[in-house]
Write a protein that holds these residues in place. Sequence first.
Motif, PDB file in Angstrom:
ATOM      1  N   LYS A   1       0.808  -1.213   0.000  1.00 35.78           N
ATOM      2  CA  LYS A   1       0.000   0.000   0.000  1.00 35.78           C
ATOM      3  C   LYS A   1       0.843   1.266   0.000  1.00 35.78           C
ATOM      4  O   LYS A   1       0.464   2.275  -0.588  1.00 35.78           O
TER       5      LYS A   1
ATOM      6  N   ASP B   1       4.811   3.684  -3.046  1.00 41.77           N
ATOM      7  CA  ASP B   1       4.509   4.608  -4.145  1.00 41.77           C
ATOM      8  C   ASP B   1       5.538   4.460  -5.254  1.00 41.77           C
ATOM      9  O   ASP B   1       6.723   4.276  -4.990  1.00 41.77           O
TER      10      ASP B   1
ATOM     11  N   ASP C   1       0.129  -8.907  -7.211  1.00 42.22           N
ATOM     12  CA  ASP C   1      -0.782  -8.251  -6.279  1.00 42.22           C
ATOM     13  C   ASP C   1      -0.368  -6.804  -6.116  1.00 42.22           C
ATOM     14  O   ASP C   1       0.732  -6.524  -5.642  1.00 42.22           O
ATOM     15  N   VAL C   2      -1.243  -5.905  -6.511  1.00 42.91           N
ATOM     16  CA  VAL C   2      -0.902  -4.492  -6.453  1.00 42.91           C
ATOM     17  C   VAL C   2      -1.905  -3.761  -5.588  1.00 42.91           C
ATOM     18  O   VAL C   2      -3.112  -3.850  -5.805  1.00 42.91           O
ATOM     19  N   LYS C   3      -1.401  -3.030  -4.598  1.00 49.44           N
ATOM     20  CA  LYS C   3      -2.281  -2.298  -3.700  1.00 49.44           C
ATOM     21  C   LYS C   3      -2.028  -0.812  -3.752  1.00 49.44           C
ATOM     22  O   LYS C   3      -2.456  -0.082  -2.877  1.00 49.44           O
ATOM     23  N   ASN C   4      -1.263  -0.363  -4.728  1.00 45.26           N
ATOM     24  CA  ASN C   4      -0.966   1.052  -4.812  1.00 45.26           C
ATOM     25  C   ASN C   4      -1.143   1.499  -6.256  1.00 45.26           C
ATOM     26  O   ASN C   4      -0.567   0.904  -7.165  1.00 45.26           O
ATOM     27  N   PRO C   5      -1.950   2.563  -6.474  1.00 40.19           N
ATOM     28  CA  PRO C   5      -2.274   2.934  -7.853  1.00 40.19           C
ATOM     29  C   PRO C   5      -1.088   3.478  -8.631  1.00 40.19           C
ATOM     30  O   PRO C   5      -1.111   3.485  -9.853  1.00 40.19           O
ATOM     31  N   SER C   6      -0.044   3.939  -7.955  1.00 45.09           N
ATOM     32  CA  SER C   6       1.088   4.468  -8.710  1.00 45.09           C
ATOM     33  C   SER C   6       2.073   3.354  -9.076  1.00 45.09           C
ATOM     34  O   SER C   6       3.057   3.592  -9.747  1.00 45.09           O
ATOM     35  N   GLY C   7       1.773   2.157  -8.613  1.00 40.48           N
ATOM     36  CA  GLY C   7       2.648   1.037  -8.956  1.00 40.48           C
ATOM     37  C   GLY C   7       2.462   0.642 -10.403  1.00 40.48           C
ATOM     38  O   GLY C   7       1.385   0.823 -10.971  1.00 40.48           O
TER      39      GLY C   7
ATOM     40  N   LEU D   1      -5.661   0.936 -11.798  1.00 37.68           N
ATOM     41  CA  LEU D   1      -6.016   1.286 -10.420  1.00 37.68           C
ATOM     42  C   LEU D   1      -6.266   2.779 -10.340  1.00 37.68           C
ATOM     43  O   LEU D   1      -5.405   3.572 -10.686  1.00 37.68           O
TER      44      LEU D   1
ATOM     45  N   SER E   1      -7.569   4.292  -7.413  1.00 40.91           N
ATOM     46  CA  SER E   1      -7.609   4.799  -6.054  1.00 40.91           C
ATOM     47  C   SER E   1      -6.550   4.144  -5.194  1.00 40.91           C
ATOM     48  O   SER E   1      -6.076   3.051  -5.482  1.00 40.91           O
ATOM     49  N   LYS E   2      -6.191   4.831  -4.146  1.00 41.76           N
ATOM     50  CA  LYS E   2      -5.136   4.347  -3.263  1.00 41.76           C
ATOM     51  C   LYS E   2      -5.551   3.108  -2.483  1.00 41.76           C
ATOM     52  O   LYS E   2      -4.704   2.371  -1.979  1.00 41.76           O
TER      53      LYS E   2
ATOM     54  N   ALA F   1      -7.624   0.701  -3.666  1.00 41.10           N
ATOM     55  CA  ALA F   1      -8.040  -0.420  -4.513  1.00 41.10           C
ATOM     56  C   ALA F   1      -6.900  -1.436  -4.636  1.00 41.10           C
ATOM     57  O   ALA F   1      -5.741  -1.092  -4.491  1.00 41.10           O
ATOM     58  N   THR F   2      -7.277  -2.677  -4.882  1.00 45.22           N
ATOM     59  CA  THR F   2      -6.285  -3.749  -5.013  1.00 45.22           C
ATOM     60  C   THR F   2      -6.572  -4.553  -6.266  1.00 45.22           C
ATOM     61  O   THR F   2      -7.729  -4.857  -6.557  1.00 45.22           O
ATOM     62  N   ALA F   3      -5.526  -4.889  -6.982  1.00 44.20           N
ATOM     63  CA  ALA F   3      -5.703  -5.763  -8.140  1.00 44.20           C
ATOM     64  C   ALA F   3      -4.813  -6.975  -7.986  1.00 44.20           C
ATOM     65  O   ALA F   3      -3.667  -6.860  -7.576  1.00 44.20           O
ATOM     66  N   ASN F   4      -5.354  -8.146  -8.285  1.00 43.88           N
ATOM     67  CA  ASN F   4      -4.578  -9.379  -8.250  1.00 43.88           C
ATOM     68  C   ASN F   4      -4.674 -10.049  -9.604  1.00 43.88           C
ATOM     69  O   ASN F   4      -5.768 -10.244 -10.111  1.00 43.88           O
TER      70      ASN F   4
ATOM     71  N   ILE G   1      -0.585  -4.179 -14.370  1.00 44.61           N
ATOM     72  CA  ILE G   1      -1.383  -3.467 -13.383  1.00 44.61           C
ATOM     73  C   ILE G   1      -0.718  -2.113 -13.247  1.00 44.61           C
ATOM     74  O   ILE G   1       0.488  -2.041 -13.075  1.00 44.61           O
TER      75      ILE G   1
ATOM     76  N   GLN H   1      -1.031   2.292 -14.277  1.00 48.35           N
ATOM     77  CA  GLN H   1      -1.633   3.558 -14.630  1.00 48.35           C
ATOM     78  C   GLN H   1      -1.742   3.716 -16.132  1.00 48.35           C
ATOM     79  O   GLN H   1      -1.166   2.956 -16.887  1.00 48.35           O
TER      80      GLN H   1
ATOM     81  N   TYR I   1      -7.322   8.934  -6.979  1.00 47.41           N
ATOM     82  CA  TYR I   1      -5.866   8.922  -6.853  1.00 47.41           C
ATOM     83  C   TYR I   1      -5.265  10.243  -7.338  1.00 47.41           C
ATOM     84  O   TYR I   1      -4.329  10.779  -6.772  1.00 47.41           O
TER      85      TYR I   1
END
Lengths: 481, 442
Positions: free
Chosen positions: A380, A383, A409-415, B350, B352-353, B355-358, B378, B380, B437
């Motif tokens: 999370k 960044d 598994d991604v929990k951060n939108p800037s990833g 993604l 939003s901060k 949210a989660t994607a798998n 995954i 932007q 985000y």
Amino acid sequence: MQDSDAILQERVNQEYKYGWVTDIEQDIFPPGLNEDVIRALSAKKKEPEWLTEWRLKAYRHWLNMKQPDWAKLQVSPIDYQAISYYAAPKSKEDGPKSLDDIDPEIRATYDKLGIPLVEQMALAGIAVDAVFDSVSVATTFRAKLEELGIIFCSFSEAVREHPDLVKKYLGSVVPYTDNFFATLNSAVFSDGSFCYVPKGVRCPMELSTYFRINAGNTGQFERTLLVADENSYVSYLEGCTAPMRDENQLHAAVVELVALDGAQIKYSTVQNWYPGDAQGKGGIYNFVTKRGKAMKGAKLSWTQVETGSAITWKYPSCILQGDNSVGEFYSVALSSLKQQADTGTKMVHIGKNTRSTIVSKGISAMLGQNTYRGQVLIGKNADNARNYSQCDSMLMGSECGAHTFPYIDVKNPSGQVEHEASTSKINEDQIFYCRQRGISTEDAVSMIVNGFCKEVLQELPMEFAVEAQKLLGISLEGSVG
Amino acid sequence: MPNETDYVSRFEAASKNADEPSWLAELRRKAIDDFQRQGFPTTKNEWWRDTSVKAIVESDFRDADGSPDVPKPLVNAATLEGAIGGHRVAFVNGKFSDELSHIGALPEGVFVGRLSDFAKAHPDKFEQLLAKTAKTDDAPFAALNTAFWRDGACVFVPKGQSIDETVHIVYLTQTNGHATIDHPRNLIVLEDDAKADVIEHYVGMDKCLAYFNNVVTEVVMGERAFLDHLKLQQESPCAFHVATMEIRQRGKSNFATNSISLGGRLVRNDFSTALDGEFIESTMDGLFLVDGEQHVDHHTKIDHLMPNCHSFETFKGILGGKSRGVFNGRIYVEKDAQKTDAKQTSRNLLLSKDATANARPQLEIYADDVKCTHGATIGQLDSNALFYLRSRGIGEAEAYKILVYAFAGDMIHRIKNLGARETLEAKLIELLPKATYLEEAS
């Protein structure tokens, strides 16, 4: 309460009374594993009490664990009570007396790899101390390392000479509760390597167990701990391209890397243990836990060439804890004959601006099964984390298998995470092209495979890379045609 | 808290007064036994590791019942009346609705309607086909459906026939003050050289009451059969939706599905197809758009059993709020399935901060002469594209929206039914989650 306390007290006294006292005279323990064996093992190695306790804690935890079965491997049941957990390092006199006593097949491989005669003798376990140059070379190297403050010794030696460092970092990356095999290793580890590079020091040479005196027979439960202090650099080589003589079927090693702020660790492995025969008999079971922790701005790089072992279960991982840390994983895994490999990596992005790269090349031939299994986790708070993964598989023959199981598994939108994988057959046009120019099929295959693996092989230190290339060719002999 | 045993005792109670042929009773009995043996899956089960069904297990559902009192215009809007056209088989709270359904003239031998009617009209075929594709041994939800299903839609197209107009299957749910459960069961059978175009559509009318639709759809395709399938999931924001779709394809058949998932709180879609013949083409596409606390999980499995087949998969997800999107796709290539060409893509955005994607794109390959690739991303939107729009005087938020629309629009454009496509395009603009985000970053 009082009752149970009394019982507990009694138990403790009992164990103290018997157990290791008599065992200590023996050179090899009878098969079996219990707390007494661990105490005796620890006593044999003259370990401090905290380490004995640590081993026991691991053992007690291990008792409640089950051997994992999620990997795509068929493992025949392992009887952990049938293994002897301590054997004194063999004296060299027990080994073969001369090269003539060595299996001609192994000798042929040595020749193909172009290993000098004296080295061949050392690898085969022949007593060559008197004539073997590298011993004196090793001593010189060691003096040079000491001058820089680099500690490089066997694990047992480190426990004796540098207990504070060992105590501080042992289990800090792979805790004793980590997984079935790592926990078993924590309880019974035989020996291994320890390395500490002080602040700001750049290790001037590639470190390898080869240059370590007393490196012989580290046993089947090897434990390696590498600590690179702030802004230091070290490159470490493990294993060897030559086939290793080994009687132990089960190997459960643990490698821990600690890269403090700004440090860099490059860890290269070539694994070529006995893969078993064409029917899949014999062969080493290799269950390894390798993990590194990178603090701020640190960099961890794993490179592996896995050609041996009947079973390979190995996931060198990077915990990118500090901001701006970098993790890399380059792997070539080859499974031929009836070999099974389930290998990959884990990139855990915790810090900001962390980056990781995964390049995995799997080659399956004959009845081999090759699996890439890896995870990329962007936490999370990571960044701007970045990962690029590429997993390619090559198949030779219609009886083998190639599998890819990535977990993203991604929990951060800037990833930003990218994963690409492809599976295809060895290109027949390319083989034909080579054949047409008078290159034998075997050489052509070797050439194509080396091209396929180039991205990984070029990450290896030079001498290693040359040997690894030859090794790939040799391991694939007879698989096409 | 209800658990597996409650479902079993409910089954016992219901089976007493059921009037069904003995084979069906046996089938249901085996299914409930299978369910009891497996229980509800937990996240320890590898196939369910990213989706917890705890909320479903803990809910006390009643059987869906009765016709809700929904104003017709609302129903029409929700069911895309007029836009899709063709034949419609509609169910309201699990019961067939005469009022909302209309089935036009059909070619000789073609059946479109209720599964229970098909069972009466063609008992032999029904027995041959039911539960032959969707197995219950290793699928607890399919087992539950097989034990409890009451009705559903059936499309049967005999040899060489085709249905020219779209068959629109609608399931409308409006609970009456209590959480309800239903197990819709669909059977789509296309014999050799048959052709059809089917839309499976789930609509929820409630804004806040939980209900659970546990769907099983079986598809059986003969040689050279052609099926275009669209699944439109617009359940209410509090609904649970678990759907299992099992497809069996014979030689030279062509199957395409597109799963558009917009609603639901917990959604799980399992698509699995067995390519049992040569020269088959199979396409699985999907788009999910989630926000708030929504959880959408797509599990796909394509089994290449024979040589020379092609499969294509593209799944896209847009995640806002605290949502979570899961994609797990497995391509399996059997030893004999040489010359397989399989391609799989999973792309997630993604917004939003929280949210989660798998993504779990998997390849399992036992044949050597194959071409299999998968890719997963995954992240932007392309910053260059964003910059391009910004440099032309388009505001950041607006530019972002345009690009997200383009990202999703690609999947909407694959919908062949014109009416459905246009309606969804409009809906997409309305539904695009806010890129929080961006606001957080600036």
